[in-house]
Scaffold this active site. Sequence first.
Site, short mmCIF file in Angstrom:
data_model
loop_
_atom_site.label_atom_id
_atom_site.label_comp_id
_atom_site.label_asym_id
_atom_site.label_seq_id
_atom_site.Cartn_x
_atom_site.Cartn_y
_atom_site.Cartn_z
N HIS A 75 -8.81 4.15 4.39
CA HIS A 75 -9.71 3.94 5.56
C HIS A 75 -9.39 4.57 6.66
O HIS A 75 -8.28 4.82 7.10
CB HIS A 75 -9.63 2.28 5.76
CG HIS A 75 -10.32 1.45 4.67
ND1 HIS A 75 -10.46 0.10 4.93
CD2 HIS A 75 -10.84 1.67 3.49
CE1 HIS A 75 -11.21 -0.47 3.82
NE2 HIS A 75 -11.46 0.66 3.21
N TYR A 209 -12.18 -7.07 12.22
CA TYR A 209 -11.56 -8.41 12.72
C TYR A 209 -12.47 -8.82 13.85
O TYR A 209 -12.88 -8.08 14.85
CB TYR A 209 -10.43 -7.69 13.67
CG TYR A 209 -9.12 -7.27 12.90
CD1 TYR A 209 -9.29 -5.95 11.91
CD2 TYR A 209 -7.62 -7.96 12.57
CE1 TYR A 209 -8.23 -5.71 11.21
CE2 TYR A 209 -7.04 -7.49 11.81
CZ TYR A 209 -7.01 -6.49 11.11
OH TYR A 209 -6.02 -6.09 10.10
N PRO A 304 0.32 -12.60 10.32
CA PRO A 304 0.02 -11.47 9.54
C PRO A 304 -0.90 -10.52 10.17
O PRO A 304 -1.33 -9.37 9.55
CB PRO A 304 -0.66 -12.33 8.29
CG PRO A 304 -1.08 -13.54 9.07
CD PRO A 304 0.20 -13.84 10.09
N LYS A 308 1.70 -5.98 9.15
CA LYS A 308 2.79 -5.25 9.04
C LYS A 308 3.98 -5.58 8.45
O LYS A 308 4.90 -4.80 8.33
CB LYS A 308 3.34 -5.42 10.69
CG LYS A 308 2.48 -4.71 11.80
CD LYS A 308 2.97 -3.07 11.48
CE LYS A 308 1.70 -2.17 12.23
NZ LYS A 308 1.19 -1.15 11.65
N TYR A 394 -1.24 0.33 14.66
CA TYR A 394 -1.80 0.03 13.53
C TYR A 394 -1.54 1.11 12.31
O TYR A 394 -1.25 0.48 11.26
CB TYR A 394 -3.42 -0.34 13.52
CG TYR A 394 -3.92 -1.20 12.47
CD1 TYR A 394 -4.08 -0.75 11.22
CD2 TYR A 394 -4.64 -2.25 12.56
CE1 TYR A 394 -4.62 -1.52 10.28
CE2 TYR A 394 -4.95 -3.14 11.82
CZ TYR A 394 -5.13 -2.56 10.67
OH TYR A 394 -5.65 -3.62 9.44
C1 DHB Z 1 -4.84 -8.04 5.32
C2 DHB Z 1 -4.15 -9.13 6.02
C3 DHB Z 1 -3.94 -8.77 7.26
O1 DHB Z 1 -3.42 -9.57 7.89
C4 DHB Z 1 -4.68 -7.83 7.99
O2 DHB Z 1 -4.36 -7.73 9.29
C5 DHB Z 1 -5.39 -7.01 7.40
C6 DHB Z 1 -5.43 -7.13 5.84
C7 DHB Z 1 -5.33 -8.35 3.85
O3 DHB Z 1 -4.73 -9.29 3.26
O4 DHB Z 1 -6.04 -7.64 3.29
#
Ligand code: DHB
Length: 401
Positions: A75, A209, A304, A308, A394
């Site tokens: 991506h 997001y 999450p 990371k 990121y």
């Molecule tokens: C996923 C989880 C995340 O916390 C994130 O920021 C992006 C993707 C995932 O599980 O795909």
Amino acid sequence: MHEERTRVAIVGAGPAGMLLAHLLDREGVESVVVETRSEEYVASRIRAGILEQSTVDLLREVGLGDRLVREGEEHRGIHLQWTAPGQPAGHGERHHLDFVELTGRAVWVYGQTEVQKDLVVAARARGQAVHYEVDDTALHDLDTDSPSVTFTKDGEQHRLRADVVAGCDGSFGPSRSAVPEPRAWERTYPYSWLGILADVAPSTDELIYAWHPEGFALHSMRSHTVSRFYLQVPNDTSLDDWPDDRIWEGLARRFALDGWTLETGPITDRSVLPMRSFVQAPMRSPEGQGRLFLAGDAAHIVPPTGAKGLNLAVADVALLARALVAWLREGDVSLADAYADTAVRRVWRCTHFSWWMTTMLHATGDPFDEQLQLSQLRWVTSSEAGATGLAENYAGLPIGF
Ligand code: DHB
């Protein structure tokens, strides 16, 4: 008592421990892994699905990238979206951040579960010693040059002697608590995530997001036929309160954008995830000269948002493997002596980034927070400096950062 001897005793057969074993083996350093769970349990835990460029580069360099390149998806960036309070449904804004343009680095969609499977296949192929389903794991003599790990397996007692013990056993394992008088920093958050996997093609090319007055939502994916979604929910949420219709309606409201449709499908997995930031130091124990080195969740937990956790564990392990190879093969202790400080610097960078993404995107019900969050979202999507800061963190800083 069964006695066994190796160079590195690795506690924990998750991605951190198994990758460490892999990297050491490539450099001719022998290790033995012990794990309280079964191989199937470890391989089936659902975790995040985004790999940083440097994680992908490392996995490819060490022969773990074939399936990733075939089945993973590269991506260029992410979409950030918001619908301000009072804005009619569908009239929010969605912006794409192009990390490749901003930083030259991409991210990859490839589940942690898949990374773990690849590690297990590679471990089997080289005959890696892994003791699964052990009990009563305990660490000993970490302040001597002959540390050991004891455990019971099938009712029999074992002692594994080594030069070094690597604690890769997460938050609940014995390694973290084997550090005497640790320093710890913690932040809890007043919300959790409800996560689902669904058999439906993603409704988006890259992750979305979404900030919404009702709460954050994330549209991720695992493949062309499997989507992963998260919804911000209050702490202590029960899955019983979230039948399928409520989940899909909540997602549709939070992602609503005129001209865009959220496709739905059968939900195959659901869970509630708590959010926490935690850092423990030192990552070597006893501090300075000790024989225990912590890596991954044993030393730190990130919420999450930003995915990371696995990437940070990989960065720890890459540093640790290099340090242990230099020490155990060449007698050069300089990298091992630098490990705790070098690793924890990167840990704090990721801790800050995960906290920042989390606090920028989650509704708190406080009107002042709302305005700060919207201002921040406008800045990172309209200023090249703002966008580059997000993108750099990121897509991931270089392993040695
Ligand atoms: C996923 C989880 C995340 O916390 C994130 O920021 C992006 C993707 C995932 O599980 O795909």
